[in-house]
Design a protein around this motif. Structure first.
Motif, PDB file in Angstrom:
ATOM      1  N   ARG A 209       0.832  -1.211   0.000  1.00  0.00           N
ATOM      2  CA  ARG A 209       0.000   0.000   0.000  1.00  0.00           C
ATOM      3  C   ARG A 209       0.862   1.255   0.000  1.00  0.00           C
ATOM      4  N   MET A 210       1.926   1.254   0.798  1.00  0.00           N
ATOM      5  CA  MET A 210       2.793   2.423   0.835  1.00  0.00           C
ATOM      6  C   MET A 210       3.514   2.621  -0.489  1.00  0.00           C
ATOM      7  N   THR A 211       4.007   1.522  -1.073  1.00  0.00           N
ATOM      8  CA  THR A 211       4.709   1.627  -2.342  1.00  0.00           C
ATOM      9  C   THR A 211       3.793   2.173  -3.424  1.00  0.00           C
ATOM     10  N   ARG A 212       2.570   1.693  -3.476  1.00  0.00           N
ATOM     11  CA  ARG A 212       1.632   2.181  -4.483  1.00  0.00           C
ATOM     12  C   ARG A 212       1.353   3.670  -4.313  1.00  0.00           C
ATOM     13  N   SER A 213       1.057   4.082  -3.084  1.00  0.00           N
ATOM     14  CA  SER A 213       0.732   5.501  -2.854  1.00  0.00           C
ATOM     15  C   SER A 213       1.917   6.402  -3.154  1.00  0.00           C
ATOM     16  N   GLN A 214       3.131   5.964  -2.790  1.00  0.00           N
ATOM     17  CA  GLN A 214       4.315   6.770  -3.056  1.00  0.00           C
ATOM     18  C   GLN A 214       4.612   6.852  -4.558  1.00  0.00           C
ATOM     19  N   MET A 215       4.435   5.761  -5.263  1.00  0.00           N
ATOM     20  CA  MET A 215       4.682   5.760  -6.698  1.00  0.00           C
ATOM     21  C   MET A 215       3.672   6.630  -7.422  1.00  0.00           C
ATOM     22  N   VAL A 216       2.413   6.547  -7.044  1.00  0.00           N
ATOM     23  CA  VAL A 216       1.383   7.389  -7.667  1.00  0.00           C
ATOM     24  C   VAL A 216       1.677   8.860  -7.416  1.00  0.00           C
ATOM     25  N   GLU A 217       2.118   9.183  -6.209  1.00  0.00           N
ATOM     26  CA  GLU A 217       2.452  10.577  -5.884  1.00  0.00           C
ATOM     27  C   GLU A 217       3.659  11.056  -6.675  1.00  0.00           C
ATOM     28  N   GLN A 218       4.674  10.199  -6.784  1.00  0.00           N
ATOM     29  CA  GLN A 218       5.879  10.590  -7.506  1.00  0.00           C
ATOM     30  C   GLN A 218       5.620  10.765  -9.006  1.00  0.00           C
ATOM     31  N   LEU A 219       4.716  10.002  -9.556  1.00  0.00           N
ATOM     32  CA  LEU A 219       4.406  10.115 -10.985  1.00  0.00           C
ATOM     33  C   LEU A 219       3.750  11.440 -11.337  1.00  0.00           C
ATOM     34  N   GLN A 220       3.273  12.167 -10.311  1.00  0.00           N
ATOM     35  CA  GLN A 220       2.673  13.483 -10.550  1.00  0.00           C
ATOM     36  C   GLN A 220       3.656  14.631 -10.318  1.00  0.00           C
ATOM     37  N   GLU A 221       4.883  14.315  -9.923  1.00  0.00           N
ATOM     38  CA  GLU A 221       5.867  15.357  -9.642  1.00  0.00           C
ATOM     39  C   GLU A 221       6.351  16.020 -10.931  1.00  0.00           C
ATOM     40  N   ASP A 222       6.867  17.245 -10.769  1.00  0.00           N
ATOM     41  CA  ASP A 222       7.287  18.023 -11.930  1.00  0.00           C
ATOM     42  C   ASP A 222       8.467  17.390 -12.660  1.00  0.00           C
ATOM     43  N   HIS A 223       9.430  16.836 -11.902  1.00  0.00           N
ATOM     44  CA  HIS A 223      10.601  16.274 -12.568  1.00  0.00           C
ATOM     45  C   HIS A 223      10.246  15.022 -13.382  1.00  0.00           C
ATOM     46  N   VAL A 224       9.190  14.302 -12.942  1.00  0.00           N
ATOM     47  CA  VAL A 224       8.744  13.147 -13.713  1.00  0.00           C
ATOM     48  C   VAL A 224       8.048  13.603 -14.990  1.00  0.00           C
ATOM     49  N   ARG A 225       7.255  14.654 -14.886  1.00  0.00           N
ATOM     50  CA  ARG A 225       6.593  15.193 -16.077  1.00  0.00           C
ATOM     51  C   ARG A 225       7.626  15.740 -17.064  1.00  0.00           C
ATOM     52  N   THR A 226       8.664  16.355 -16.546  1.00  0.00           N
ATOM     53  CA  THR A 226       9.719  16.864 -17.424  1.00  0.00           C
ATOM     54  C   THR A 226      10.415  15.730 -18.153  1.00  0.00           C
ATOM     55  N   ALA A 227      10.672  14.626 -17.422  1.00  0.00           N
ATOM     56  CA  ALA A 227      11.306  13.472 -18.055  1.00  0.00           C
ATOM     57  C   ALA A 227      10.429  12.902 -19.165  1.00  0.00           C
ATOM     58  N   ARG A 228       9.125  12.882 -18.946  1.00  0.00           N
ATOM     59  CA  ARG A 228       8.224  12.407 -19.990  1.00  0.00           C
ATOM     60  C   ARG A 228       8.220  13.355 -21.185  1.00  0.00           C
ATOM     61  N   ALA A 229       8.258  14.651 -20.885  1.00  0.00           N
ATOM     62  CA  ALA A 229       8.250  15.635 -21.967  1.00  0.00           C
ATOM     63  C   ALA A 229       9.505  15.541 -22.830  1.00  0.00           C
ATOM     64  N   LYS A 230      10.602  15.057 -22.244  1.00  0.00           N
ATOM     65  CA  LYS A 230      11.843  14.895 -23.011  1.00  0.00           C
ATOM     66  C   LYS A 230      11.804  13.672 -23.920  1.00  0.00           C
ATOM     67  N   GLY A 231      10.758  12.880 -23.805  1.00  0.00           N
ATOM     68  CA  GLY A 231      10.622  11.730 -24.684  1.00  0.00           C
ATOM     69  C   GLY A 231      11.127  10.430 -24.112  1.00  0.00           C
ATOM     70  N   LEU A 232      11.433  10.402 -22.820  1.00  0.00           N
ATOM     71  CA  LEU A 232      11.893   9.156 -22.212  1.00  0.00           C
ATOM     72  C   LEU A 232      10.745   8.147 -22.147  1.00  0.00           C
ATOM     73  N   SER A 233      11.087   6.890 -22.199  1.00  0.00           N
ATOM     74  CA  SER A 233      10.072   5.842 -22.180  1.00  0.00           C
ATOM     75  C   SER A 233       9.398   5.767 -20.812  1.00  0.00           C
ATOM     76  N   SER A 234       8.202   5.206 -20.806  1.00  0.00           N
ATOM     77  CA  SER A 234       7.460   5.079 -19.542  1.00  0.00           C
ATOM     78  C   SER A 234       8.211   4.213 -18.548  1.00  0.00           C
ATOM     79  N   ARG A 235       8.857   3.165 -19.037  1.00  0.00           N
ATOM     80  CA  ARG A 235       9.611   2.286 -18.153  1.00  0.00           C
ATOM     81  C   ARG A 235      10.774   3.030 -17.490  1.00  0.00           C
TER      82      ARG A 235
END
Length: 325
Positions: A209-235
């Motif tokens: 439960r903790m891992t899921r909640s932390q991962m979901v929260e981290q996926l909404q962070e700005d640095h993760v969005r920036t990495a996606r915008a740079k074209g990095l793969s989802s994995r």
């Protein structure tokens, strides 16, 4: 880093001293008479006085505490002989050295803690990551419901059912028992397997439960969005960026849990009749055995404090946002 570790180590020593002092002085507030327990049923006043003298119980409580603390670092002389450092005294009940008893019991607790921790950490984090990866799907809902069910269970209930089904009923698992790993690794594994599984079921739910909640929260962070915008793969984004930010809180809880397990998993050891540190702690309380109780308390507290220091030090290597002042 060295200054940080030195400062935390000094703080840990102060905490352990306070724990030992509180435990020691609260013990003598009890109405029980330890010397009478050691004396037995047919105890006369002369024998009682001799036992009090041999155990050092005829001295004032502050003097007893001072000698106890000195004995840990420098050893101590008793009427029954010299006790080498680290000396926690002799048991009021069995008359055996406390430190020797703890050393004999510790491998059982160590095997239970490390094996169970490996299972619930790997499985819990794995399930939580899968649930976060498939967020909103039936897989996420299934694992979330399973985790909630696991978190609601108790070891003394699940353990008894597991013993009845898998050991007494189906006979597909061995009766839980500790065997030295160096003597027979296969027997050691089979004897500890059921306690590991039951222990991991309870802890695994919290970690998933903790891992899921932390991962979901981290996926909404700005640095993760920036990495996606740079074209990095989802994995790559999932494992390289989101996972690194989510691991720090998980390690915090893991350090506390592992320290507590090494200090003695009382309910688990009693459920599966394992003679470890946790069972020894319960027995020392029931028998009003101060030296044994003090030894177990200090070992348990030291395990928790040490792992908390290690967790704090690991932050600097795991999360670059963390800086040790």
């Amino acid at each position: 880093m060295f200054r940080f570790l030195a400062r935390r180590s000094l703080g840990a020593i102060v905490i352990l001293i306070l724990i030992s002092a509180i435990t020691f002085f609260l013990f003598f507030a009890l109405p029980a008479e330890p010397a009478r327990l050691a004396c037995g049923k047919n105890c006369d006043p002369t024998s009682l006085a001799m036992i009090n003298k041999n155990l050092g119980l005829d001295q004032p409580v502050p003097v007893q505490y001072w000698k106890f603390m000195v004995g840990i670092f420098a050893g101590r002389d008793f009427a029954v002989g010299h006790c080498d450092a680290p000396c926690f005294g002799y048991s009021f009940v069995s008359q055996e050295p406390v430190w020797g008893t703890i050393v004999d019991r510790f491998p059982t607790t160590l095997s239970l803690a490390l094996g169970g921790a490996a299972v619930f950490l790997v499985c819990g984090i794995g399930i939580g990551m899968i649930a976060a990866w498939r967020r909103g799907t039936w897989i996420d809902k299934f694992f979330s419901s399973l985790s909630l069910l696991g978190a609601s269970m108790q070891i003394y209930f699940v353990g008894v059912l597991a013993l009845a089904w898998f050991v007494s009923g189906l006979g597909i698992m061995d009766q839980p028992a500790y065997y030295p790993f160096t003597d027979n690794p296969a027997k050691w594994f089979s004897g500890m397997l059921l306690p590991w599984v039951v222990l991991s079921l309870i802890f695994m739910a919290n970690y998933s439960r903790m891992t899921r909640s932390q991962m979901v929260e981290q996926l909404q962070e700005d640095h993760v969005r920036t990495a996606r915008a740079k074209g990095l793969s989802s994995r790559t984004v999932f494992f390289r960026y989101a996972w690194r930010g989510a691991i720090a809180p998980i390690i915090t809880i893991f350090g506390i849990d592992l320290g507590s397990l090494l200090g003695g998993a009382m309910v688990t050891e009693y459920t599966f009749t394992l003679h470890g540190i946790g069972r020894l702690a319960v027995e020392s309380v029931q028998l009003t055995d101060l030296p044994m109780l003090m030894g177990v308390m200090l070992v348990s507290s030291a395990a928790i404090v040490v792992f908390n220091i290690l967790v704090d030090a690991a932050y600097a290597f795991i999360d670059p946002r963390v800086r040790l002042a």
